[in-house]
Structure formats: C-alpha cells, structure tokens
Write a protein that holds these residues in place. Structure first.
Motif, mmCIF file in Angstrom:
data_model
loop_
_atom_site.group_PDB
_atom_site.id
_atom_site.type_symbol
_atom_site.label_atom_id
_atom_site.label_comp_id
_atom_site.label_asym_id
_atom_site.label_seq_id
_atom_site.Cartn_x
_atom_site.Cartn_y
_atom_site.Cartn_z
ATOM 1 N N TYR A 1 0.810 -1.205 0.088
ATOM 2 C CA TYR A 1 -0.156 -0.106 -0.181
ATOM 3 C C TYR A 1 1.074 1.171 0.032
ATOM 4 C CZ TYR A 1 -3.184 3.639 1.605
ATOM 5 O OH TYR A 1 -3.812 4.821 1.678
ATOM 6 N N GLN A 2 0.688 2.031 -1.109
ATOM 7 C CA GLN A 2 1.341 3.526 -0.993
ATOM 8 C C GLN A 2 0.410 4.582 -1.288
ATOM 9 O OE1 GLN A 2 4.278 3.099 -4.211
ATOM 10 N NE2 GLN A 2 4.950 1.160 -3.818
ATOM 11 N N GLY A 3 0.054 4.987 0.194
ATOM 12 C CA GLY A 3 -0.829 5.801 0.319
ATOM 13 C C GLY A 3 -0.572 6.822 1.528
ATOM 14 N N GLN A 4 -1.749 7.435 2.153
ATOM 15 C CA GLN A 4 -2.062 8.259 3.188
ATOM 16 C C GLN A 4 -2.084 7.423 4.564
ATOM 17 O OE1 GLN A 4 -4.502 11.176 2.858
ATOM 18 N NE2 GLN A 4 -4.128 11.678 0.752
ATOM 19 N N ILE A 5 -1.628 7.693 5.616
ATOM 20 C CA ILE A 5 -1.970 7.275 7.005
ATOM 21 C C ILE A 5 -2.405 8.326 7.654
ATOM 22 C CG2 ILE A 5 -1.173 6.000 9.101
ATOM 23 C CD1 ILE A 5 1.210 4.797 7.280
ATOM 24 N N TRP A 6 -3.739 8.110 8.184
ATOM 25 C CA TRP A 6 -4.435 9.343 8.803
ATOM 26 C C TRP A 6 -4.032 8.947 10.374
ATOM 27 C CZ3 TRP A 6 -9.751 9.432 6.328
ATOM 28 C CH2 TRP A 6 -9.770 9.914 4.856
ATOM 29 N N VAL A 7 -3.432 10.054 11.048
ATOM 30 C CA VAL A 7 -2.993 9.822 12.260
ATOM 31 C C VAL A 7 -3.431 10.767 13.224
ATOM 32 C CG1 VAL A 7 -0.931 10.200 13.926
ATOM 33 C CG2 VAL A 7 -0.553 9.037 11.622
ATOM 34 N N SER A 8 -4.066 10.305 14.253
ATOM 35 C CA SER A 8 -4.952 11.135 15.475
ATOM 36 C C SER A 8 -4.410 10.797 16.908
ATOM 37 C CB SER A 8 -6.343 11.337 15.326
ATOM 38 O OG SER A 8 -6.823 12.210 16.179
ATOM 39 N N PHE A 9 -4.465 11.520 17.723
ATOM 40 C CA PHE A 9 -3.956 11.334 19.051
ATOM 41 C C PHE A 9 -5.001 11.208 20.224
ATOM 42 C CE2 PHE A 9 -0.365 12.494 16.622
ATOM 43 C CZ PHE A 9 0.509 12.187 17.289
ATOM 44 N N GLU A 10 -5.123 10.307 21.106
ATOM 45 C CA GLU A 10 -5.655 10.406 22.188
ATOM 46 C C GLU A 10 -5.369 11.731 22.956
ATOM 47 O OE1 GLU A 10 -8.261 9.924 25.094
ATOM 48 O OE2 GLU A 10 -8.399 8.024 23.838
ATOM 49 N N ALA A 11 -6.074 12.276 23.941
ATOM 50 C CA ALA A 11 -5.786 13.412 24.834
ATOM 51 C C ALA A 11 -4.495 13.205 25.341
ATOM 52 C CB ALA A 11 -6.768 14.065 25.167
ATOM 53 N N ASN A 12 -4.676 12.004 26.101
ATOM 54 C CA ASN A 12 -3.456 11.791 27.090
ATOM 55 C C ASN A 12 -2.146 11.761 26.423
ATOM 56 O OD1 ASN A 12 -3.124 9.306 25.576
ATOM 57 N ND2 ASN A 12 -4.288 7.987 27.116
ATOM 58 N N PHE A 13 -1.888 11.772 25.185
ATOM 59 C CA PHE A 13 -0.373 11.898 24.545
ATOM 60 C C PHE A 13 0.172 13.472 25.103
ATOM 61 C CE2 PHE A 13 2.619 12.307 21.660
ATOM 62 C CZ PHE A 13 3.490 11.118 21.636
ATOM 63 N N PHE A 14 -0.877 14.257 25.242
ATOM 64 C CA PHE A 14 -0.486 15.624 25.497
ATOM 65 C C PHE A 14 -0.847 16.244 26.902
ATOM 66 C CE2 PHE A 14 -0.870 15.136 20.948
ATOM 67 C CZ PHE A 14 0.499 15.471 20.389
ATOM 68 N N GLU A 15 -1.269 15.285 27.619
ATOM 69 C CA GLU A 15 -1.639 15.680 29.040
ATOM 70 C C GLU A 15 -0.788 16.410 29.821
ATOM 71 O OE1 GLU A 15 -4.862 13.277 32.169
ATOM 72 O OE2 GLU A 15 -3.126 12.329 31.121
ATOM 73 N N ASN A 16 -1.065 17.115 30.403
ATOM 74 C CA ASN A 16 -0.273 18.164 31.364
ATOM 75 C C ASN A 16 1.316 18.825 30.782
ATOM 76 O OD1 ASN A 16 -1.662 17.506 33.536
ATOM 77 N ND2 ASN A 16 -0.557 15.613 33.849
ATOM 78 N N LEU A 17 0.939 19.091 29.452
ATOM 79 C CA LEU A 17 2.095 19.670 28.898
ATOM 80 C C LEU A 17 1.731 21.013 28.230
ATOM 81 C CD1 LEU A 17 3.210 16.953 26.180
ATOM 82 C CD2 LEU A 17 4.114 17.431 28.498
ATOM 83 N N SER A 18 2.855 22.013 28.540
ATOM 84 C CA SER A 18 2.513 23.369 28.111
ATOM 85 C C SER A 18 2.304 23.324 26.487
ATOM 86 C CB SER A 18 3.770 24.202 28.501
ATOM 87 O OG SER A 18 4.734 23.943 27.738
ATOM 88 N N ASN A 19 1.842 24.204 25.720
ATOM 89 C CA ASN A 19 1.677 24.533 24.429
ATOM 90 C C ASN A 19 3.048 24.114 23.775
ATOM 91 O OD1 ASN A 19 -0.245 25.020 22.055
ATOM 92 N ND2 ASN A 19 1.405 26.210 21.605
ATOM 93 N N SER A 20 4.062 24.681 24.245
ATOM 94 C CA SER A 20 5.352 24.671 23.595
ATOM 95 C C SER A 20 6.076 23.058 23.854
ATOM 96 C CB SER A 20 6.385 25.486 24.302
ATOM 97 O OG SER A 20 6.702 25.296 25.514
ATOM 98 N N GLU A 21 5.557 22.620 24.896
ATOM 99 C CA GLU A 21 6.092 21.201 24.935
ATOM 100 C C GLU A 21 5.082 20.227 24.260
ATOM 101 O OE1 GLU A 21 7.300 21.486 29.885
ATOM 102 O OE2 GLU A 21 5.205 21.003 29.129
#
Length: 274
Positions: free
Chosen positions: A110-130
């Motif tokens: 397969y040679q196409g797009q992989i659509w990536v999204s994240f559970e909110a916990n991946f960025f939990e307790n991080l500042s915007n820059s972090e």
C-alpha cells in the motif's frame, strides 16, 4: 445511484467531480458487520470508487485481504486510520496494533496516506510549547516509518490539543522536509464554525482530504449532509479558495446499516443540486 456532480449553495453551483468522493467510517460502523467482499459490493452499488479504511483490533486479521480485494476491484484506498494512545504508543515505540498496521501496509504494498490522530492523554499536562515539541518528535518518527514503505502521514483532527488545526500546522511547519498533510473533519468542527474562513486559509496549503457532515453549532456530532446550517457555506468556501482534494461521505452511525447511512448522505448532496 449516481453521485451528485455539484452542490447548489445559495443559488450558486460549485462543481464537485464524482471522482473526488470517498466513503469513510464504514468498517467498525456497520450494524451488518459486512465482510470485505460485501463492503466492496456495497460501495459498487452506491457508485463510490474510493474509501478510507478505519479499523479496530478485531479487523486487523482481515485487513490485508480487504486491501488486496479492493485493489482487485479497482477501488482506491485513500487513507488508513492510525490512533496514537499515550498508554501504548510513545516516541520511537508503537503499540502492537499500530506495528501490525505498518506490517500489513508493507505486505500489500500500500502506497498512500496514513491518517494519524491522538488520544488526549498523549499531550496531557504539557504546555503548548512542550506539546508542539512532543508532537513534532512523534510525527517525525511516524513519517520516517511511513516513508520507508512509500506512505505519507496526514494529521487528522479528532478533538483535544492535536485536533486544533493551528497546532497541526505548527507541527507540519516544524518538519519542512517531510511531506505531511491534514485531513479535516466536519464532524469534529463544531467549535471551529465561526473561525472557519480564517482556518481554511491557513490549512489550505496542507489540506489533503475533507470529511463532510451536517453542522449545527449545538450538535449533534453526526448529522446528515444537508440537514445542518453551515456545511454548504464551508464546502463552498473551500472550493472558492481552491481546495483540490477529495471529500469523504461518512457512515459514522452506531448500530446502523452503513449502506443506508452513506445513501442518506449522498441524497443530502443530491437534493442540493440542480
């Protein structure tokens, strides 16, 4: 059933090539739990020549077979879903399911797009820059893996910090050597309605696909195209700004026949054509 060629928006006709329409959210969202063969037959009945593949763990044993069967039936797979969860995925390490997806895509070439999204916990307790820094590192890792099998990563808005297009654009602009795009979803756009004109301008250079849905500010999340107050204006705006990508038609309804839901959305477009 013919797919509509145009949308009539406030007495204006804006052309939408039938080749630009694909189905989305039809694998886990289908009360009939169709097999790969039956799903492909359903799409053929509806005249849809493309779809994106969303999955749950239970579908992985059959994924390779379906991707091969779609190719044999001249159906294009425009994208493959990938969900990143901070409990199981981290920078340079993926869950067994996501690793399996990469292996399957390599197996079937397969040679196409992989659509990536994240559970909110991946960025939990991080500042915007972090959060930006962590997002950049993770997307860089995923892009490297995708490029190795001749695929590309698209960032998919699904709520939370990562679901804000402005944050996705920050990640993309921090990785100028990577070929990254955005998949924008009307069913996750309710709080973006008022700012959509400005947002569309910012997204446009990176916008690969748009998944359509009826839109009312008060919800519901999933609404048939044509029953909302804003989707027509938003589609028209994208086309006026020069959007050239594809449009997704959702089958995203729990405990419902995916064919019936897709047909309702197609009718929602057709009823707004001349």
């Amino acid at each position: 059933m013919a797919i509509p060629r145009a949308l009539k928006i406030k007495n204006q006709i804006v052309e939408v090539d039938i080749k630009r329409i694909y189905a989305w959210c039809i694998v886990p969202y289908d009360s009939l739990k169709r097999s790969a063969k039956d799903r492909i037959s359903m799409l053929k009945r509806l005249g849809i020549k493309k779809y994106a593949y969303d999955w749950r763990e239970e579908h992985l044993p059959y994924m390779a077979k379906e991707l091969k069967l779609a190719k044999q039936n001249d159906l294009s797979i425009v994208g493959i879903w990938m969900w990143i969860d901070g409990n199981f995925d981290s920078i340079n390490t993926l869950s067994n399911c996501n690793l399996k997806v990469f292996n399957i895509l390599e197996e079937v070439d397969y040679q196409g797009q992989i659509w990536v999204s994240f559970e909110a916990n991946f960025f939990e307790n991080l500042s915007n820059s972090e959060a930006v820094k962590k997002g950049v590192e993770m997307i860089a890792y995923l892009s490297k893996k995708a490029n190795a099998i001749k695929c590309k990563i698209a960032l998919y808005n699904h709520g939370g910090w990562f679901g804000e297009p402005i944050n996705q654009i920050k990640i993309i602009e921090a990785l100028p050597k990577q070929d990254l795009g955005i998949v924008y979803n009307f069913h996750h756009a309710h709080k973006h309605i008022d700012t959509f004109p400005e947002m569309a301008t910012l997204m446009l250079p990176y916008l690969w696909n748009v998944n359509l849905n009826g839109l009312k500010k008060e919800g519901p999340k999933i609404l048939r195209i044509g029953e909302g107050d804003y989707e027509k204006k938003m589609i028209n705006l994208l086309l006026e700004k020069g959007y050239k990508g594809d449009f997704g038609i959702l089958g995203h309804v729990e405990d419902a026949d995916a064919e019936r839901i897709l047909k309702a959305n197609l009718n929602g477009l057709k009823n707004n054509t001349s």
